[in-house]
Design an enzyme around this catalytic site. Sequence first.
Site, short mmCIF file in Angstrom:
data_model
loop_
_atom_site.label_atom_id
_atom_site.label_comp_id
_atom_site.label_asym_id
_atom_site.label_seq_id
_atom_site.Cartn_x
_atom_site.Cartn_y
_atom_site.Cartn_z
N THR A 158 0.85 -1.19 0.00
CA THR A 158 0.00 0.00 0.00
C THR A 158 0.89 1.24 0.00
OG1 THR A 158 -1.85 -1.02 1.14
CG2 THR A 158 -1.51 1.30 1.58
N ARG A 186 -13.46 -7.83 -1.60
CA ARG A 186 -12.82 -7.54 -0.31
C ARG A 186 -12.36 -6.07 -0.28
NH1 ARG A 186 -7.57 -5.55 1.47
NH2 ARG A 186 -7.19 -6.39 3.54
N VAL A 187 -12.67 -5.38 0.81
CA VAL A 187 -12.22 -4.00 1.00
C VAL A 187 -11.39 -3.96 2.27
CG1 VAL A 187 -12.98 -1.64 1.48
CG2 VAL A 187 -14.21 -3.02 -0.22
N GLY A 188 -10.23 -3.33 2.19
CA GLY A 188 -9.34 -3.26 3.35
C GLY A 188 -9.54 -1.99 4.17
N ASP A 189 -8.52 -1.67 4.95
CA ASP A 189 -8.61 -0.52 5.86
C ASP A 189 -8.40 0.83 5.16
OD1 ASP A 189 -5.93 -1.49 5.41
OD2 ASP A 189 -5.24 -0.12 6.98
N THR A 208 -0.54 0.99 6.92
CA THR A 208 -0.28 -0.10 5.98
C THR A 208 -0.07 -1.39 6.76
OG1 THR A 208 1.21 -0.99 4.31
CG2 THR A 208 2.18 0.55 5.88
N GLY A 209 -0.55 -2.48 6.21
CA GLY A 209 -0.44 -3.77 6.89
C GLY A 209 -1.67 -4.58 6.56
N GLY A 211 -5.05 -5.26 6.50
CA GLY A 211 -6.14 -4.32 6.73
C GLY A 211 -7.20 -4.79 7.70
N1 ASP Z 1 -3.64 -2.31 4.28
C1 ASP Z 1 -3.77 -2.85 2.96
C2 ASP Z 1 -5.03 -3.68 2.88
O1 ASP Z 1 -5.28 -4.43 3.78
C3 ASP Z 1 -2.61 -3.66 2.50
C4 ASP Z 1 -1.24 -3.02 2.67
O2 ASP Z 1 -1.05 -2.16 3.53
O3 ASP Z 1 -0.31 -3.38 1.93
O4 ASP Z 1 -5.73 -3.58 1.90
#
Ligand code: ASP
Length: 291
Positions: A158, A186-189, A208-209, A211
């Site tokens: 991200t 799927r939707v992340g953070d 980032t991480g 989500g």
């Molecule tokens: N946070 C992002 C997600 O879960 C992924 C990422 O940070 O690389 O969509």
Amino acid sequence: MTTRPVAMVLHGGAGVLAKKSYDREIDHMRSLAERGKAMLNEGATALDVVEAIVYELEISGHYVAGKGSSPNTDNRYELDAAIMDGDTRNAGAVAAMEGFISPIHAARKVMESTPHVMLAGWGANRLAEREGLEAVDDPDSYYTPAAVPDGRAYATGTVGCVALDCEGRLAAATSTGGTLKKTPGRVGDCPLIGAGTWADQDVAISCTGQGEFFIRALAAGTVAARIRYLHESPDEAARWALKDVKRLGGDGGIIAVGRDGRIAAPYNSQGMKCAVLHADGRITAGVQDLS
Ligand code: ASP
């Protein structure tokens, strides 16, 4: 000439593999920190700067966002992004959007051309089309997904940027292709205001991480609340939120800049690709802790 200190942090994701070289990404992010510095010193707003920097990260193909995104299990590219202006608390986001070069431009359009905060799926695509945003003609030749190590689902890249401008305004922007091999829809953070992205008058934050854990930790909102109610520094608050993410079983990183120019860039994964324009004008970049 600026009258007040400006500052900026950008990240290219908290998924770092131990033996891989990230020189290309670090050089790229350092050059973007120089660019952000020039823009901020010329009086650009924090909002314009975070959008411009995230756009550059998106089109580079170096990260799992924009051009570098990976397909979902249906072999389709669904992208998420959000932008937030701390001064007004205006925000815009797109989720599971397909077919456009810049999700962050689309997020800004949601913020400025609609009464809404988030548009998802075909609604986001339709807005982008109506606003004349640049389309991806052929996804298979445009996107350049990175190889997945050992075939694992792995959150690697991200992108995000937070900035403080010379008028004391803060802004945050985050954009992602999401986690690798994600389920369609799927939707992340990242596009969820208060989970992966936040800005108010005290602090701007981009996460980032993995989500799912950042959503369940309300990570960005927690950092902002700890600063507002407990008067913690951005660094203390971000480290607390990351511990909570860890307690839930996840990892990743958080970048933040406070209204006095203090920055934070902690992570609890193996590293975070990151560059910082410090309030004293120095620029640093690397995959190690630059706080
Ligand atoms: N946070 C992002 C997600 O879960 C992924 C990422 O940070 O690389 O969509």
